[in-house]
Design an enzyme around this catalytic site. Structure first.
Site, PDB file in Angstrom:
ATOM      1  N   ASP A  94       1.495  46.520  70.518  1.00 16.84           N
ATOM      2  CA  ASP A  94       2.207  45.654  71.458  1.00 16.84           C
ATOM      3  C   ASP A  94       3.623  45.342  70.982  1.00 16.84           C
ATOM      4  O   ASP A  94       3.898  45.308  69.775  1.00 16.84           O
ATOM      5  CB  ASP A  94       1.450  44.343  71.651  1.00 16.84           C
ATOM      6  N   GLN A  95       4.485  45.045  71.935  1.00 15.17           N
ATOM      7  CA  GLN A  95       5.876  44.730  71.627  1.00 15.17           C
ATOM      8  C   GLN A  95       5.984  43.580  70.627  1.00 15.17           C
ATOM      9  O   GLN A  95       6.803  43.615  69.711  1.00 15.17           O
ATOM     10  CB  GLN A  95       6.636  44.380  72.904  1.00 15.17           C
TER      11      GLN A  95
END
Length: 306
Positions: free
Chosen positions: A125-126
């Protein structure tokens, strides 16, 4: 009904106790995120209730774009220490600064070629930091895709989660669905529904009754698997704005992202046959969170993460 909107620099100044000029400078330096995405225009109109986060130690975008911390490299792969806030690859919004593009720039400079090959075989995930692998030769793509598809790879994470576990270790077997009825991914409600997913956990430390540091190992690698599984058993990842709140009391320490770190990758290299294991050190914000938890609530060593 018209939704109330305000200028981003005004909201930043109010929320983080900055002058209007200081807020503008923070935005222009790339230090402000709205709902987890970096914004660079102080005049952006933001809807009321949007989550803002301030990252005062984040370097300017033009400086950060040159940074790529390579943990391991051979002719076929790069293993990279991804900072929080960096996308793995562009979305439909066509972001310019991504892990994929940084890897391409790194290889172009090192190899002296205009368009080096870079292939994505998995993502994190970012707002998750840590270790991630990309392939840099066409011959490596399918072997490494197969490695992740068959789960013949060690993927280890650390998470700071809310609450204290009743057992020091265990496994979470909960199938996942793309929509749990609220527009978000979640766990299946009926037997036979969803995609099987298994996460193994081991508690490392607990901080009073407020939080725990947990080592996690993925047996399967589904989208948001760890975050959904931990929230489902009542221990959401600290700072998780998507799966973490859901009526819970405000966590006593503010953390501007999900406290999830991809700690290690381990595998037998499918092309060289060599055993590889690469670890990513905890980033500074993560260490600071743990130190603050220890200071406020004390620490109990529960189990070894080895």
């Amino acid at each position: 009904m018209t939704t109330m909107k305000n200028r981003l620099d005004k909201l930043v100044a109010e929320q983080f106790k900055l002058s209007r000029r200081g807020a503008r400078e923070a935005i222009l330096r790339g230090q402000i995120d709205v709902a987890g995405e970096r914004r660079l225009d102080p005049a952006d109109e933001i809807e009321a209730g949007e989550e803002l986060s301030y990252h005062p130690n984040r370097p300017r975008p033009e400086v950060a774009a040159r940074n790529l911390r390579v943990l391991y490299e051979d002719r076929d792969i790069l293993i990279i220490d991804k900072p929080t806030g960096l996308l793995c690859q562009p979305t439909q919004a066509r972001e310019r600064d991504t892990l994929l593009e940084r890897a391409g720039r790194y290889l172009a400079k090192k190899r002296g070629v205009d368009r080096p090959y870079v292939g994505v075989v998995h993502r994190i995930d970012q707002q998750t930091s840590g270790v991630i692998l990309v392939v840099i030769s066409p011959r490596a793509l399918r072997p490494f895709q197969n490695l992740f598809r068959t789960h013949t790879i060690e993927r280890s994470y650390l998470a700071v989660v809310e609450g204290v576990f009743l057992t020091p270790s265990g496994r979470i077997d909960l199938a996942l669905v793309g929509d749990a009825g609220d527009g978000r991914r979640g766990t299946a409600r009926e037997p036979g529904e969803g995609t099987p997913a298994t996460t193994h956990f081991q508690v490392v430390e607990s901080y009073g009754r407020a939080a725990s540091l947990v080592a996690l190992r993925l047996e399967t690698g589904r989208t948001h698997q760890i975050r959904i599984h931990l929230a489902a058993i009542g221990h959401p990842v600290v700072g998780d704005a998507v799966y973490g709140r859901r009526g819970r009391a405000v966590f006593p320490i503010r953390f501007p992202r999900q406290a999830l770190h991809a700690e290690a990758l381990g595998f037998i290299h499918p092309l060289s046959g060599q055993p590889i294991r690469v670890e990513s050190p905890l980033p500074a914000d993560y260490v600071a969170l743990i130190d603050e938890l220890k200071h406020k609530f004390g620490v109990t060593r529960v189990a070894s993460a080895d």
